[in-house]
Enzyme design. Sequence first.
Site, PDB file in Angstrom:
ATOM      1  N   TYR A 155      15.661  -6.702   5.377  1.00  0.00           N
ATOM      2  CA  TYR A 155      16.206  -7.899   4.744  1.00  0.00           C
ATOM      3  C   TYR A 155      17.741  -7.898   4.694  1.00  0.00           C
ATOM      4  O   TYR A 155      18.359  -8.937   4.467  1.00  0.00           O
ATOM      5  CB  TYR A 155      15.669  -8.055   3.326  1.00  0.00           C
ATOM      6  N   ASP A 181       7.160  -5.673  -0.240  1.00  0.00           N
ATOM      7  CA  ASP A 181       6.974  -7.106  -0.416  1.00  0.00           C
ATOM      8  C   ASP A 181       5.549  -7.497  -0.029  1.00  0.00           C
ATOM      9  O   ASP A 181       4.821  -8.158  -0.790  1.00  0.00           O
ATOM     10  CB  ASP A 181       8.004  -7.845   0.439  1.00  0.00           C
ATOM     11  N   ASP A 206      -0.239   0.244   7.315  1.00  0.00           N
ATOM     12  CA  ASP A 206      -1.445  -0.517   7.620  1.00  0.00           C
ATOM     13  C   ASP A 206      -2.666   0.090   6.939  1.00  0.00           C
ATOM     14  O   ASP A 206      -3.543  -0.620   6.440  1.00  0.00           O
ATOM     15  CB  ASP A 206      -1.644  -0.639   9.133  1.00  0.00           C
ATOM     16  N   ASP A 235       1.963  -8.066  -2.722  1.00  0.00           N
ATOM     17  CA  ASP A 235       1.281  -9.359  -2.730  1.00  0.00           C
ATOM     18  C   ASP A 235      -0.196  -9.181  -2.408  1.00  0.00           C
ATOM     19  O   ASP A 235      -1.060  -9.868  -2.977  1.00  0.00           O
ATOM     20  CB  ASP A 235       1.926 -10.302  -1.710  1.00  0.00           C
ATOM     21  N   LYS A 244       5.844   3.558   8.275  1.00  0.00           N
ATOM     22  CA  LYS A 244       5.244   3.426   9.614  1.00  0.00           C
ATOM     23  C   LYS A 244       5.912   4.435  10.539  1.00  0.00           C
ATOM     24  O   LYS A 244       6.435   4.106  11.609  1.00  0.00           O
ATOM     25  CB  LYS A 244       5.396   2.004  10.146  1.00  0.00           C
TER      26      LYS A 244
END
Length: 376
Positions: free
Chosen positions: A147, A260, A236, A264, A203
């Site tokens: 970001y 983020d 994942d 959610d 990751k």
Amino acid sequence: MTSSANTYRLLILPGDGIGPEVMGEVGRVAAWFRDKRHLPIELRQRHFGLASWQAYGSLMPDETWAEIEAAHAILFGAMDSLDQATKIPPGERRKGSLLRLRKSLDTFANLRPIRAIPGLLDASTLKREVVEGVDLVFVRELTGGVYFGEPRGVETLPDGRERGVNTHVYTSDEVERVARFAFDLARRRRAEGKPGRVHSVDKGNVMEAGAMWRRIVQRVHDAEYGDVELHHMLADNCAMQLIRWPKQFDVIVTDNLFGDLLSDCGAMITGSLGMLPSASLSARGSHGRRALYEPIHGSAPDIAGKGVANPLAAILSFAMCLRETLELPAEAERLERAVDVVLGDGARTADLAVRGAASLSTIAMGDAVLNALGRA
């Protein structure tokens, strides 16, 4: 950050969309604690986002930044997509963005607790036995990663095609400080009778920055936190495990993007994004720590102005303010219990109600929480 020695200045930035509606209820709850529990709170308010542009012709006038600088904590509502406001120059959009606010305050540690509330177990899309008893918290690194990384932007190639670029970048010190924050939180939770374990999510199998993240988290653990249980998990797999068996988690520390997305995903443990609070905290300094409290839902323009938004995530964010900024855990628990009582009594806003069933308005839900506080 300035105030009298005995008063905490809390700045309400309602923002856009449903922000003013949910923050109106936060203001009422905060005033209740000020007046009924005699907490040393001073409440102030300024426009933010599109509302600021409409009121002041600027997304961040000097007066607003002065209020931000003077506040012990910011209670934030929601921000609309400024990309839609084409009349606002790009430089002005950057000046008044939520990302800039987080970066300027250096609120690098974003806490997103996810707790299965007994009265809401049936609101989750997951089976009762999967969600019952879940009590975990995400520690999302908030001021680095994709970001904020450079270069970024969209360019037109010589053949007319467009190319969009965002850069995922972390330095070792950024990873170290958020890792320490997560380990310290795990120790604190263990003292409260919780597992006190950390899952670090990355990751690293396909991203060099992710491999560095894992290596540094492990190094900090081995040097300073050998008493804390640590597990590494790919992002994942973490998404799948949150749905398969979320009870395995206590503290999850991860980068800005994965935090983020995964938090959610975890929202469905509670049944709605409208139930998830957050706290964004800086490191402790000589004048305390900067703090920004906000629900993790967005501005929800489709329901803005209808009076149906769920204010509980914003109210629970104020509970986090009571715990983290005012350092009054008993008062935070008082508010959290009141929310549990309201939901246990069957009160529901539209996002939580069974299709076709009656639901409460935003204000009515605020009334219910205040009534529960009055009975406590």
